[in-house]
Write an enzyme that holds these catalytic residues in place. Structure first.
Site, PDB file in Angstrom:
ATOM      1  N   LYS A   1      -0.768 -19.559  21.501  1.00 15.16           N
ATOM      2  CA  LYS A   1      -2.277 -19.755  21.241  1.00 15.16           C
ATOM      3  C   LYS A   1      -2.445 -19.632  19.638  1.00 15.16           C
ATOM      4  O   LYS A   1      -3.481 -20.342  19.161  1.00 15.16           O
ATOM      5  CB  LYS A   1      -2.985 -18.713  21.672  1.00 15.16           C
ATOM      6  CG  LYS A   1      -3.082 -18.609  23.304  1.00 15.16           C
ATOM      7  CD  LYS A   1      -4.206 -17.509  23.932  1.00 15.16           C
ATOM      8  CE  LYS A   1      -4.209 -17.760  25.149  1.00 15.16           C
ATOM      9  NZ  LYS A   1      -5.140 -16.771  25.935  1.00 15.16           N
TER      10      LYS A   1
ATOM     11  N   LYS B   1       2.635 -25.413  31.734  1.00 10.17           N
ATOM     12  CA  LYS B   1       2.127 -24.544  32.702  1.00 10.17           C
ATOM     13  C   LYS B   1       0.715 -24.933  32.849  1.00 10.17           C
ATOM     14  O   LYS B   1       0.157 -25.386  32.115  1.00 10.17           O
ATOM     15  CB  LYS B   1       2.115 -23.293  32.138  1.00 10.17           C
ATOM     16  CG  LYS B   1       1.712 -21.987  33.289  1.00 10.17           C
ATOM     17  CD  LYS B   1       1.399 -20.733  32.445  1.00 10.17           C
ATOM     18  CE  LYS B   1       0.050 -20.742  31.673  1.00 10.17           C
ATOM     19  NZ  LYS B   1      -0.458 -19.460  31.160  1.00 10.17           N
TER      20      LYS B   1
ATOM     21  N   LYS C   1      -6.082 -22.982  32.747  1.00 11.39           N
ATOM     22  CA  LYS C   1      -7.602 -23.372  32.686  1.00 11.39           C
ATOM     23  C   LYS C   1      -8.327 -23.790  31.582  1.00 11.39           C
ATOM     24  O   LYS C   1      -9.404 -24.409  31.682  1.00 11.39           O
ATOM     25  CB  LYS C   1      -8.331 -22.086  33.753  1.00 11.39           C
ATOM     26  CG  LYS C   1      -8.319 -20.768  32.878  1.00 11.39           C
ATOM     27  CD  LYS C   1      -9.029 -19.869  33.523  1.00 11.39           C
ATOM     28  CE  LYS C   1      -8.392 -18.451  34.035  1.00 11.39           C
ATOM     29  NZ  LYS C   1      -8.010 -17.726  32.962  1.00 11.39           N
TER      30      LYS C   1
HETATM   31  P1  TYM Z   1      -5.187 -15.248  33.062  1.00  8.13           P
HETATM   32  O1  TYM Z   1      -6.706 -15.424  33.336  1.00  8.13           O
HETATM   33  O2  TYM Z   1      -4.570 -16.280  32.272  1.00  8.13           O
HETATM   34  O3  TYM Z   1      -4.366 -15.872  34.268  1.00  8.13           O
HETATM   35  C1  TYM Z   1      -4.692 -14.853  35.464  1.00  8.13           C
HETATM   36  C2  TYM Z   1      -3.560 -14.876  36.491  1.00  8.13           C
HETATM   37  O4  TYM Z   1      -3.108 -16.233  36.945  1.00  8.13           O
HETATM   38  C3  TYM Z   1      -1.798 -16.178  36.648  1.00  8.13           C
HETATM   39  N1  TYM Z   1      -1.512 -17.736  36.359  1.00  8.13           N
HETATM   40  C4  TYM Z   1      -0.519 -18.595  36.892  1.00  8.13           C
HETATM   41  N2  TYM Z   1       0.339 -18.254  37.922  1.00  8.13           N
HETATM   42  C5  TYM Z   1       1.080 -19.115  38.155  1.00  8.13           C
HETATM   43  N3  TYM Z   1       1.027 -20.408  37.658  1.00  8.13           N
HETATM   44  C6  TYM Z   1       0.106 -20.894  36.570  1.00  8.13           C
HETATM   45  N4  TYM Z   1       0.142 -22.023  36.026  1.00  8.13           N
HETATM   46  C7  TYM Z   1      -0.758 -19.974  36.307  1.00  8.13           C
HETATM   47  N5  TYM Z   1      -1.605 -19.691  35.223  1.00  8.13           N
HETATM   48  C8  TYM Z   1      -2.093 -18.607  35.238  1.00  8.13           C
HETATM   49  C9  TYM Z   1      -1.444 -15.391  35.512  1.00  8.13           C
HETATM   50  O5  TYM Z   1      -0.034 -15.047  35.391  1.00  8.13           O
HETATM   51  C10 TYM Z   1      -2.260 -14.331  35.988  1.00  8.13           C
HETATM   52  O6  TYM Z   1      -1.723 -13.157  36.766  1.00  8.13           O
HETATM   53  N6  TYM Z   1      -3.408 -11.415  30.630  1.00  8.13           N
HETATM   54  C11 TYM Z   1      -4.006 -11.965  31.994  1.00  8.13           C
HETATM   55  C12 TYM Z   1      -5.011 -11.153  32.360  1.00  8.13           C
HETATM   56  C13 TYM Z   1      -5.338  -9.727  32.280  1.00  8.13           C
HETATM   57  C14 TYM Z   1      -4.409  -9.039  33.209  1.00  8.13           C
HETATM   58  C15 TYM Z   1      -4.690  -7.806  33.083  1.00  8.13           C
HETATM   59  C16 TYM Z   1      -3.885  -9.303  34.207  1.00  8.13           C
HETATM   60  C17 TYM Z   1      -5.869  -8.766  31.441  1.00  8.13           C
HETATM   61  N7  TYM Z   1      -5.708  -7.550  31.887  1.00  8.13           N
HETATM   62  C18 TYM Z   1      -4.201  -6.560  33.791  1.00  8.13           C
HETATM   63  C19 TYM Z   1      -2.946  -8.203  34.937  1.00  8.13           C
HETATM   64  C20 TYM Z   1      -3.550  -6.973  34.517  1.00  8.13           C
HETATM   65  C21 TYM Z   1      -4.068 -13.346  31.920  1.00  8.13           C
HETATM   66  O7  TYM Z   1      -3.963 -14.115  30.732  1.00  8.13           O
HETATM   67  O8  TYM Z   1      -4.549 -13.976  32.872  1.00  8.13           O
END
Ligand code: TYM
Length: 339
Positions: free
Chosen positions: A118, A201, A204
């Protein structure tokens, strides 16, 4: 060590309201949350404080926060079983994040691949320090709830390792305080790739029109995106780890994660079929899961007061657990307690 006093073990996870949720978020995270809520005491938050590590439009952030919460429920998270809440509604997240930031080694933070990716896209002058400290806030989310497991997609493994290491460091320095959480990654769908660029990957936050399948895309858009998805010229429909076969592998993976069928039976089914058939079959399975989800989403988002009530109840329940941990953290770290 488990500090939970209830019988069930606990899970916590979250999604950032930083754009439109994708089928990657659904298959990597939401789908397993829905299953695990019956086995675990479950906490699912909308992580708005993480979203602001890159600049957000205030009105859009508010709208997306509600949208993500509604999508949790529309995906099958039952608010009578799971606790659904907004991260910023619980000040304990920000406070513990600061306490952990003070003890998170800079070397560990600098090694995080998500930070490297990022920050590479922005100039040093415009990157906020929150982007570097992002993993400490994520550790705070998890550790506040003494979560035993964290259901996430494959890209979050490193952040979970960081959380475990930091919790161990804290327990070592200040005495047993936190449960050490395990990562929980689904067998199928842990890493869904972009339709237009199947070696990256699915994300969003992208501008590319044909990159992601969004949970709220209508049938016509889904058809356009899936029928245009990148494949190859091998004409063989098999799972493969080769980069030149990543497009076909990704479509098969989406299909497998949705249907739960085995790789062998999927390959067998497609053995006498072409890429056109593959795309039509994937389209049908995607529509099969998204259509009912969208109907439910529309019902929820239009029902006045419903969502806000769920979030209010969720934050009351979450605050009880979070404040309890925070009190113990403050005490163990040596802060003067108020009488
Ligand atoms: P975020 O918002 O990027 O993604 C949310 C969840 O979706 C999964 N994910 C995917 N899984 C499979 N293929 C993909 N292309 C894909 N893109 C996203 C992510 O692995 C995630 O599980 N850091 C986290 C948010 C967070 C969090 C937490 C998660 C903040 N605090 C505490 C767990 C526990 C994140 O970037 O989510």
């Amino acid at each position: 060590m488990t500090i939970n006093t209830i019988d069930k073990q606990r899970v916590l996870s979250g999604i950032q309201p930083s754009g439109n949720l994708t089928i990657g978020n659904y298959l990597g995270a939401l789908k397993q949350w829905v299953v695990q809520q019956y086995n675990y005491d479950s906490f699912f938050c909308v992580v708005d404080l993480h979203a602001i590590t890159v600049q957000q439009d205030p009105e859009l952030l508010r709208q997306k926060t509600r949208e993500v919460a509604a999508l949790y429920i529309a995906s099958g998270i039952d608010p009578d079983i799971s606790t659904i809440f907004v991260q910023s509604h619980i000040p304990a997240h920000s406070e513990l994040a600061w306490l952990l930031t003070c003890m998170a080694p800079l070397g560990w933070l600098n090694r995080m691949t998500q930070f490297k990716d990022k920050s590479a896209k922005q100039s040093q002058e415009s990157i906020g320090a929150g982007l570097l400290n992002y993993p400490s806030l994520m550790a705070a989310d998890i550790l506040l709830y003494q979560a035993n497991a964290v259901p996430v997609g494959d890209d979050q493994r490193q952040h979970l390792e960081f959380t475990r290491d930091l919790a161990q460091r804290f327990n070592h320095l200040y005495g047993e305080t936190f449960t050490i959480p395990d990562v929980m990654v689904p067998q199928a769908g842990a890493r869904i790739m972009g339709l237009d660029e199947p070696t990256s990957k699915m994300s969003k936050s992208t501008d590319s029109e044909y990159h992601a399948i969004y949970l709220l895309d209508d049938g016509a858009i889904l058809k356009k995106k899936i029928m245009r998805s990148v494949t190859d010229s091998f004409r063989e429909i098999k799972f493969s780890g080769k980069p030149e076969r990543a497009g076909v592998n990704n479509l098969l993976t989406i299909h497998r994660a949705i249907t739960g069928e085995s790789s062998e039976s999927i390959e067998e089914y497609f053995s006498d079929k072409g890429y056109g058939d593959l795309k039509k079959t994937v389209l049908a399975s995607v529509i099969g899961v998204l259509e009912p989800l969208q109907t439910e989403y529309q019902r929820l988002i239009n029902e006045s007061g419903y969502l806000d009530n769920i979030l209010k109840q969720g934050s009351e329940k979450a605050a009880d657990v979070a404040n309890d941990t925070l009190r113990r953290v403050r005490e163990n770290m040596g802060f003067l307690m108020q009488s």
